[in-house]
Motif scaffolding. Sequence first.
Motif, mmCIF file in Angstrom:
data_model
loop_
_atom_site.group_PDB
_atom_site.id
_atom_site.type_symbol
_atom_site.label_atom_id
_atom_site.label_comp_id
_atom_site.label_asym_id
_atom_site.label_seq_id
_atom_site.Cartn_x
_atom_site.Cartn_y
_atom_site.Cartn_z
ATOM 1 N N ARG A 41 1.344 -101.101 -19.275
ATOM 2 C CA ARG A 41 2.505 -100.473 -18.627
ATOM 3 C C ARG A 41 3.712 -101.410 -18.641
ATOM 4 N N ALA A 42 3.466 -102.677 -18.354
ATOM 5 C CA ALA A 42 4.559 -103.653 -18.345
ATOM 6 C C ALA A 42 5.175 -103.797 -19.729
ATOM 7 N N THR A 43 4.350 -103.911 -20.764
ATOM 8 C CA THR A 43 4.897 -104.054 -22.114
ATOM 9 C C THR A 43 5.581 -102.766 -22.570
ATOM 10 N N TRP A 44 5.122 -101.624 -22.071
ATOM 11 C CA TRP A 44 5.805 -100.380 -22.425
ATOM 12 C C TRP A 44 7.212 -100.387 -21.827
ATOM 13 N N HIS A 45 7.332 -100.782 -20.576
ATOM 14 C CA HIS A 45 8.644 -100.803 -19.940
ATOM 15 C C HIS A 45 9.553 -101.883 -20.520
ATOM 16 N N LEU A 46 8.991 -103.058 -20.800
ATOM 17 C CA LEU A 46 9.812 -104.189 -21.223
ATOM 18 C C LEU A 46 10.102 -104.218 -22.717
ATOM 19 N N VAL A 47 9.196 -103.691 -23.533
ATOM 20 C CA VAL A 47 9.349 -103.825 -24.986
ATOM 21 C C VAL A 47 9.431 -102.471 -25.676
ATOM 22 N N GLU A 48 8.399 -101.680 -25.546
ATOM 23 C CA GLU A 48 8.284 -100.482 -26.380
ATOM 24 C C GLU A 48 9.367 -99.451 -26.078
ATOM 25 N N ARG A 49 9.625 -99.197 -24.807
ATOM 26 C CA ARG A 49 10.639 -98.203 -24.457
ATOM 27 C C ARG A 49 12.010 -98.635 -24.953
ATOM 28 N N ARG A 50 12.337 -99.904 -24.804
ATOM 29 C CA ARG A 50 13.634 -100.406 -25.286
ATOM 30 C C ARG A 50 13.724 -100.342 -26.798
ATOM 31 N N ALA A 51 12.621 -100.644 -27.477
ATOM 32 C CA ALA A 51 12.614 -100.560 -28.941
ATOM 33 C C ALA A 51 12.766 -99.117 -29.397
ATOM 34 N N GLN A 52 12.132 -98.189 -28.705
ATOM 35 C CA GLN A 52 12.284 -96.779 -29.055
ATOM 36 C C GLN A 52 13.713 -96.295 -28.811
#
Length: 80
Positions: A41-52
């Motif tokens: 969840r943390a990596t989704w909020h910090l990395v993946e969502r921003r990359a998307q």
Amino acid sequence: MYLSHFAVIYGLRQIWPLADGLVSLLIAYAVTAALSYLVARATWHLVERRAQDFAHRLTSAGSDRSTIRPTIAATVAGLH
């Protein structure tokens, strides 16, 4: 979770060596699943969502680029 659980297992083994047995296995499974979920969840909020979001801005701006560039080039050349 799939990508983060390897790191979680490694980290848990470094700080919390578990004994052999079924109870220890079940505790390790529950802790690994919970921590892997939190890390995912943390990596989704910090990395993946921003990359998307960034990829979406790049791809949606692609259609605007063709109309913006000639205008900029004409302005710079003094033709506008």
